[in-house]
Design an enzyme around this catalytic site. Structure first.
Site, short mmCIF file in Angstrom:
data_model
loop_
_atom_site.label_atom_id
_atom_site.label_comp_id
_atom_site.label_asym_id
_atom_site.label_seq_id
_atom_site.Cartn_x
_atom_site.Cartn_y
_atom_site.Cartn_z
N HIS A 62 1.61 138.12 -60.80
CA HIS A 62 3.04 137.96 -61.05
C HIS A 62 3.47 136.54 -60.74
CE1 HIS A 62 3.66 142.56 -60.67
NE2 HIS A 62 3.67 142.20 -61.93
N GLU A 65 5.13 135.29 -57.51
CA GLU A 65 4.35 135.63 -56.32
C GLU A 65 3.22 134.62 -56.14
OE1 GLU A 65 3.45 139.82 -56.90
OE2 GLU A 65 5.54 140.25 -57.39
N HIS A 214 -0.24 140.53 -54.08
CA HIS A 214 1.14 140.42 -54.56
C HIS A 214 2.02 140.07 -53.37
CE1 HIS A 214 0.70 142.40 -58.61
NE2 HIS A 214 -0.45 142.74 -58.06
N GLU A 275 0.64 143.79 -50.60
CA GLU A 275 1.97 143.17 -50.75
C GLU A 275 2.22 142.32 -49.51
OE1 GLU A 275 3.94 143.17 -53.29
OE2 GLU A 275 3.51 144.96 -54.49
ZN LIG Z 1 3.53 141.67 -57.89
#
Ligand SMILES: [Zn+2]
Length: 308
Positions: A62, A65, A214, A275
């Site tokens: 992403h 990110e 992420h 994350e």
């Molecule tokens: Zn992500």
């Protein structure tokens, strides 16, 4: 003197240059291109070690990110240097990594998107304007900071053939029905060059484990559907212990068509979405040192695996 710059945004150009410098300084680190984007940027992979356990760590699926790309680059540099200097990483003798693993890293899966968010693509350029037009479909999302997709407006982590139709239904019901900054699944799985390149590379490597980095939330997602993956829970618990992050079930609305979902579904081996960090994406660089410190245990443990 370190090669990886952790105090400036990680543009594609800086990432490309950094990979070349690490590979040049440390012969133990190899690099290759695994594909190119629609706008001609390379999707690059690094490799360290010559052991029998193959693992694949990915980051920046992403765009906003991108700080996760810096995490993997820093790890590649630290490990390569420790191998050369016969030192250690996270208290573990570096030769153990070289002898037992082949660690592959794809630090920037979405270089086109990253350049939009980091300023690598100048405001007013053709690429910038095309993205801004797509963003016009979604005026509530900040531009370019809210951009997660590639520059064709497809969310690369909703591109994998594991519950893709469910992802499509969920995201369409949330209003993500057209290309834009985030959450548009595309017309079919693996239509995008970036997701296809990573899928092909994963099939080629046949890794024992994958990590997908992420931001944000300090969570570790370890499941897809009800698939029982041998060893995944124990690894996830160890990652949680070492990082202080929470081992969690993926929320239903983001539980489909991701890279780790596809890996778990296809291989039935441990695959994790990490994350990292806390706050609003893109996370500020002043979080970098703490993110790196919390994730070094995850990276080293993922590489070596748990003791039998
Ligand atoms: Zn992500």
């Amino acid at each position: 003197m370190s090669i990886v710059q952790t105090d400036v945004p990680m543009t594609y150009g800086l990432c490309h240059e950094t990979i070349a410098k690490i590979a040049e300084a440390y012969p133990v680190c190899g690099s290759r291109s695994i594909g190119t984007t629609a706008y001609g940027r390379e999707i690059e992979a690094m490799s360290i070690g010559s052991g029998g356990r193959t693992v694949l760590f990915t980051a920046a699926h992403h765009a906003n990110e991108w700080i996760t790309a810096t995490v993997l680059l820093k790890f590649a540099e630290e490990l390569s240097r420790a191998i050369l200097e016969k030192g250690s990483v996270y208290g573990i003798p570096a030769n153990l990594f070289e002898e037992n693993c082949q660690i592959f890293l794809v630090p920037m899966v979405d270089p086109d998107g990253v350049d939009l968010v980091t300023g690598g693509t100048p405001q007013g350029s053709v690429q910038w304007e095309k993205a801004r037009n797509l963003a016009g479909n979604y005026p509530a999302i900040s531009f370019p900071n809210g951009w997660k997709a590639n520059l064709l407006g497809i969310d690369l982590n909703l591109q994998y053939p594991a519950g893709w139709l469910q992802a499509r239904e969920i995201k369409f019901s949330q209003g993500y029905t057209r290309p834009g900054p985030r959450d548009y699944v595309g017309k079919a799985p693996l239509t995008q060059r970036e997701s296809r390149a990573l899928a092909d590379f994963t099939r080629y490597l046949d890794p024992a484990l994958i990590l997908a980095y992420h931001t944000q939330g300090e969570q570790i997602y370890w499941k897809y559907d009800d698939i029982d993956v041998p060893g995944a829970l124990a690894l996830g618990q160890e990652f949680a212990r070492l990082s202080g992050y929470a081992l969690a079930e993926t929320p239903y609305v983001s539980g489909f068509a991701g890279y780790k979902d596809w890996f778990i579904k296809t291989w039935r081996r441990p695959g994790f979405t990490i994350e990292a960090g806390l706050g609003e994406n893109p996370l500020p660089l002043n979080q970098f040192d703490s993110i790196y410190a919390k994730n070094l245990g995850i990276l080293t443990t993922a590489a070596l695996g748990l003791p039998e």
